[in-house]
Design an enzyme around this catalytic site. Sequence first.
Site, PDB file in Angstrom:
ATOM      1  N   PRO A  18       0.663  -0.481   0.200  1.00 15.52           N
ATOM      2  CA  PRO A  18       0.528  -0.343  -0.153  1.00 15.52           C
ATOM      3  C   PRO A  18       0.532   1.214   0.221  1.00 15.52           C
ATOM      4  O   PRO A  18       1.932   0.815   0.443  1.00 15.52           O
ATOM      5  CB  PRO A  18      -0.809   0.009   1.039  1.00 15.52           C
ATOM      6  CG  PRO A  18       0.047  -1.335   2.389  1.00 15.52           C
ATOM      7  CD  PRO A  18       0.591  -2.239   1.233  1.00 15.52           C
ATOM      8  N   MET A  19       0.729   1.838  -0.756  1.00 13.42           N
ATOM      9  CA  MET A  19       1.287   3.508  -0.263  1.00 13.42           C
ATOM     10  C   MET A  19      -0.205   4.574  -1.238  1.00 13.42           C
ATOM     11  O   MET A  19      -0.253   4.435  -1.864  1.00 13.42           O
ATOM     12  CB  MET A  19       2.676   3.516  -2.670  1.00 13.42           C
ATOM     13  CG  MET A  19       3.647   2.071  -1.803  1.00 13.42           C
ATOM     14  SD  MET A  19       4.727   2.755  -2.744  1.00 13.42           S
ATOM     15  CE  MET A  19       4.289   1.386  -3.934  1.00 13.42           C
ATOM     16  N   GLU A  20       0.403   5.378  -0.271  1.00 12.99           N
ATOM     17  CA  GLU A  20      -0.614   6.680  -0.354  1.00 12.99           C
ATOM     18  C   GLU A  20      -0.417   7.074  -1.295  1.00 12.99           C
ATOM     19  O   GLU A  20       1.022   7.630  -1.482  1.00 12.99           O
ATOM     20  CB  GLU A  20      -0.816   7.849   1.307  1.00 12.99           C
ATOM     21  CG  GLU A  20      -1.468   8.589   1.141  1.00 12.99           C
ATOM     22  CD  GLU A  20      -1.472   9.679   1.979  1.00 12.99           C
ATOM     23  OE1 GLU A  20      -0.397   9.053   2.583  1.00 12.99           O
ATOM     24  OE2 GLU A  20      -2.543   9.588   2.427  1.00 12.99           O
ATOM     25  N   CYS A 104       2.949   3.580  10.274  1.00 13.01           N
ATOM     26  CA  CYS A 104       3.716   4.824   9.175  1.00 13.01           C
ATOM     27  C   CYS A 104       3.696   5.446  10.058  1.00 13.01           C
ATOM     28  O   CYS A 104       3.377   5.880  11.531  1.00 13.01           O
ATOM     29  CB  CYS A 104       1.893   5.297   8.506  1.00 13.01           C
ATOM     30  SG  CYS A 104       2.218   6.696   7.587  1.00 13.01           S
ATOM     31  N   LYS A 141      -0.356  -4.561   9.036  1.00 13.85           N
ATOM     32  CA  LYS A 141       1.288  -4.408   9.228  1.00 13.85           C
ATOM     33  C   LYS A 141       2.232  -2.976   9.409  1.00 13.85           C
ATOM     34  O   LYS A 141       1.388  -2.320   9.949  1.00 13.85           O
ATOM     35  CB  LYS A 141       1.633  -4.029   6.957  1.00 13.85           C
ATOM     36  CG  LYS A 141       2.074  -3.306   6.829  1.00 13.85           C
ATOM     37  CD  LYS A 141       1.578  -2.851   5.229  1.00 13.85           C
ATOM     38  CE  LYS A 141       3.486  -2.266   4.697  1.00 13.85           C
ATOM     39  NZ  LYS A 141       3.256  -0.744   5.059  1.00 13.85           N
ATOM     40  N   ASN A 206       8.802  -7.625   4.430  1.00 11.63           N
ATOM     41  CA  ASN A 206       8.545  -6.007   2.943  1.00 11.63           C
ATOM     42  C   ASN A 206      10.235  -5.370   3.523  1.00 11.63           C
ATOM     43  O   ASN A 206      10.606  -5.250   4.403  1.00 11.63           O
ATOM     44  CB  ASN A 206       7.621  -5.484   3.891  1.00 11.63           C
ATOM     45  CG  ASN A 206       7.686  -3.648   3.241  1.00 11.63           C
ATOM     46  OD1 ASN A 206       7.228  -2.989   3.996  1.00 11.63           O
ATOM     47  ND2 ASN A 206       7.578  -3.824   1.462  1.00 11.63           N
ATOM     48  N   ASP A 208      12.855  -3.151   0.827  1.00 13.23           N
ATOM     49  CA  ASP A 208      13.939  -3.143  -0.058  1.00 13.23           C
ATOM     50  C   ASP A 208      13.947  -4.460  -0.719  1.00 13.23           C
ATOM     51  O   ASP A 208      15.291  -4.195  -1.702  1.00 13.23           O
ATOM     52  CB  ASP A 208      15.625  -2.668   1.039  1.00 13.23           C
ATOM     53  CG  ASP A 208      15.216  -1.941   1.632  1.00 13.23           C
ATOM     54  OD1 ASP A 208      14.776  -0.434   1.149  1.00 13.23           O
ATOM     55  OD2 ASP A 208      16.349  -1.824   2.415  1.00 13.23           O
ATOM     56  N   ARG A 232       8.334   0.136  -3.520  1.00 13.09           N
ATOM     57  CA  ARG A 232       9.081   1.600  -4.387  1.00 13.09           C
ATOM     58  C   ARG A 232      10.113   0.915  -4.916  1.00 13.09           C
ATOM     59  O   ARG A 232      10.210   0.757  -5.724  1.00 13.09           O
ATOM     60  CB  ARG A 232      10.306   1.949  -3.653  1.00 13.09           C
ATOM     61  CG  ARG A 232       9.891   3.122  -2.543  1.00 13.09           C
ATOM     62  CD  ARG A 232      11.077   3.389  -0.908  1.00 13.09           C
ATOM     63  NE  ARG A 232      10.954   2.296  -1.015  1.00 13.09           N
ATOM     64  CZ  ARG A 232      11.593   2.509   0.167  1.00 13.09           C
ATOM     65  NH1 ARG A 232      12.816   3.597   0.491  1.00 13.09           N
ATOM     66  NH2 ARG A 232      13.031   1.179   1.024  1.00 13.09           N
TER      67      ARG A 232
END
Length: 317
Positions: A18-20, A104, A141, A206, A208, A232
């Site tokens: 998930p990436m805002e 977060c 997460k 999760n 890298d 990423r």
Amino acid sequence: MQDSFWQKLPQPFFILAPMEAVTDIIFRHVVAEAGSPDIWFSEFTNATGWTHAGQKAIGGRLVKSIDEDPIVAQIWGGNPNDMQNLASYCRELGFYGIDINMGCPAKSAIKSGGAALIRNPELAIESIKAAKAANLPVSVKTRLGYSNISEYKNWISTLLKQDIVNLTVHLRTKKEMSKVPAHFELIDEIVKLRNEISPQTLLTINGDIKNRAHGEEIVKNHPGVNGIMIGRGIFTDPFCFRNNPKNTEKTQNDLVNLLRIHLGLFDQWQPQTGRPFETLKRFFKIYIKGFDGAKEARELLMQCKSTDEARKIIDSL
Ligand SMILES: Cc1cc2nc3c(=O)[nH]c(=O)nc-3n(C[C@H](O)[C@H](O)[C@H](O)COP(=O)(O)O)c2cc1C
């Protein structure tokens, strides 16, 4: 633990993190074209915002389509009743599961939720219980700890005692943000904890991880890991979930075509996400790179005000 899609996944399974403001319905469909993960996650959505301000607070974050199967809604917050409300709404929307963000590090998040829950395990436990009331499989997460790596022993153990379906561990502390390499050296210890405390909970790693081949290598070196989440890595290689590593060597044309697809999907879904054209601009550097003139082309794209203008520029490349 109720049976769910989680138990039917291939192993290892792959998840797009998930990436805002990135992994909305539009970008998820771009990734589906390039090479799909096994599970989709929504951007994180705040439970208290939803409870008090409804749609206005959550914008396009929970817009999804039927072909996104399975898709998990990621929620966050500091009030269990609100978590239950939002989890129930996600069930109505047809999400397959609920994931609670407990990692977060953003200032706005840690006032009440996100990584703040690492320091408030009682609230974390209550939040999991509340989300479960919506009758969907609940996953979490999180990070290794808040300030110190050694916190992982207590924190991960606490979570594993809550009978969650999957635990995703971003291998850094909140304090480390994303500034140090992920602590791959702790994977075997975390697998051991999972095996001792809750063998039925799936474990996803999760941090890298670059692509499918890299994820598969991690699983091979650390037996017991069930899933790999990539964030990423998708920016460096939007084809990173593809099966065959040879297929991930993409040409400039493949990347430009993917941008064309992205523009089309933006036109298709923008009325539902409500996000302005400007929000597309952060994606251009994923596709327009690695060739003479790429920088200039990106600069022109950054001046565009519509998808038609952007299409004209990429047609001229
Ligand atoms: C732009 C951006 C937005 C993010 N938004 C979220 C989010 O909404 N929920 C979440 O759990 N993590 C979020 N993260 C963290 C990622 O899911 C992931 O844990 C982190 O990037 C480390 O994985 P990676 O090294 O594969 O990127 C975000 C990260 C980035 C770069």
